[in-house]
Scaffold this active site. Structure first.
Site, PDB file in Angstrom:
ATOM      1  N   HIS A 237      13.697  50.894  24.357  1.00 12.90           N
ATOM      2  CA  HIS A 237      13.719  50.052  25.672  1.00 12.90           C
ATOM      3  C   HIS A 237      13.534  50.384  26.927  1.00 12.90           C
ATOM      4  CE1 HIS A 237      12.640  45.590  24.781  1.00 12.90           C
ATOM      5  NE2 HIS A 237      12.043  46.364  25.976  1.00 12.90           N
TER       6      HIS A 237
ATOM      7  N   GLU B 101      16.137  45.033  17.236  1.00 12.91           N
ATOM      8  CA  GLU B 101      17.464  45.951  18.101  1.00 12.91           C
ATOM      9  C   GLU B 101      18.385  45.565  18.395  1.00 12.91           C
ATOM     10  OE1 GLU B 101      14.689  45.271  21.500  1.00 12.91           O
ATOM     11  OE2 GLU B 101      13.201  47.863  21.623  1.00 12.91           O
TER      12      GLU B 101
ATOM     13  N   ARG C  98       7.043  44.031  22.403  1.00 13.50           N
ATOM     14  CA  ARG C  98       8.525  43.388  22.291  1.00 13.50           C
ATOM     15  C   ARG C  98       8.304  44.491  20.623  1.00 13.50           C
ATOM     16  NH1 ARG C  98       9.697  43.752  26.649  1.00 13.50           N
ATOM     17  NH2 ARG C  98      10.690  41.595  27.423  1.00 13.50           N
TER      18      ARG C  98
END
Length: 361
Positions: A314, A295, A267
């Site tokens: 991602h 993000e 993450r």
């Protein structure tokens, strides 16, 4: 008179049910249990901890009263001690999409009540491990920078002498390198299998990893500092929790040697983005990042234009093949628990209050 079949309840958005709960696996669960659904409004994916919604919690509290097992997914509220108290028969709570470490379940309360908790978020672990390996190799070959040069119109062939001082030429092979892993969960252990043909030395940092893993996988367990200081490639695999937010800060980034390849498939918030950018500006580190913070990555972020940065959006765990596994694994774990067998993807509480995966997860 035959004994009543156990009852399993599933709480998920209607969109999430259509996307992740495949008919063949529902049918498998129906062979050993009665299955009830509480379908909710909302999208097929919801990120972050569940919102505090008293009305929804009340609906779930009523729903669980006669359940032997409860499965929660996208859209479900947090399953608190009060919810569990309304379900005297409840033996198991399963979370198919918990984004690690039981955000939707009060694992400590469940443990006190003798309720087993299982989290099958690892349904996406295999593709994440594969992409981590790919990013390590991309970084070692400095492939991101070379790609930028090609699309910018530079003539890179046939004059190969231009590569003689390139990191991809000088340090490009994975074979024989030292690879540092930050965390040894499902993704980390799968990655260890993928790394075997490359005959690498593995240094791993994971305070919760049992010593037996070192011998089982022929790796060295050590501290985070040692992983950062002695690895040619550092791969970050930790889930995002309160304890891991900002884990890789300026001090940790400074410990990586010049020439290190840093891979993050966990993450973005685990890493201090500003500190990473400052180190990358020195042009002595290569970063391959599937995740960033924030993000989506801002259009004006320096990470978008740095030649020593390779980005993917991602996508490490997002494959068509992975999507059925979340519920497929849960069907297996619920059957195990109802049959008196320990689940494979169990979550257990630590004394510190941090939820961790049990052995075999």
């Amino acid at each position: 008179m035959s004994a009543a079949r156990p009852k399993v309840g599933i709480v998920v958005t209607s969109a999430g049910r259509r996307r992740y709960f495949f008919a063949k696996d529902v049918e498998r669960m129906e062979r050993y249990a009665e299955v009830a659904w509480l379908e909710l409004d909302g999208p097929d994916r919801v990120f972050g901890p569940p919102a505090d919604d008293p009305a929804l919690t009340a609906r779930v509290t009523e729903f669980v009263r006669d359940l032997d097992a409860l499965v929660v997914s996208y859209g479900a509220p947090r399953i608190t001690d009060e919810v569990m108290a309304a379900a005297p028969r409840l033996r198991m709570i399963g979370d198919t999409h918990g984004d690690r470490f039981g955000f939707k379940v009060d694992v400590e309360a469940a443990h006190r009540r003798g309720i087993v908790v299982s989290d099958t978020t690892n349904g996406s672990s295999d593709p994440v491990a594969e992409w981590a390996l790919a990013l390590a190799m991309i970084g070692l070959r400095n492939a991101g920078a070379l790609f930028r040069r090609i699309v910018a119109g530079e003539l890179l062939w046939p004059d190969r002498t231009v590569f003689l001082d390139d990191p991809g030429y000088l340090r490009g092979e994975l074979t024989g390198k030292t690879v540092g892993l930050i965390a040894l969960g499902n993704i980390g252990r799968r990655l260890l299998e993928l790394l075997r043909p490359f005959h690498v030395r593995v240094l791993a940092s994971d305070p919760g990893a049992p010593d037996v893993l070192a011998n089982a996988y022929d790796i060295d367990l050590t501290s985070l500092d040692v992983v950062l200081e002695r690895s040619d490639v550092v791969i970050c695999l930790v889930p995002l929790t309160q304890a891991t937010t900002g884990l890789i800060g300026a001090e940790q980034i400074a410990r990586m040697r010049p020439g290190t390849v840093f891979v993050n498939v966990s993450r973005g918030a685990v890493v201090d983005t500003g500190a990473l950018i400052e180190r990358l500006r020195r042009d002595d580190l290569i970063a391959c990042l599937d995740v960033v913070e924030p993000e989506p990555l801002p259009i004006d972020s320096p990470l978008r234009t740095m030649p020593n940065v390779f980005l993917s959006p991602h996508i490490a765990g997002v494959t068509d093949a992975a999507e059925p596994r979340f519920f497929e694994y849960m069907v297996d774990d619920v059957e195990r628990v109802l049959a008196g067998v320990r689940p494979r993807y169990r979550l257990v509480p630590r004394e510190s209050g941090t939820t961790v995966r049990g052995l075999g997860s």
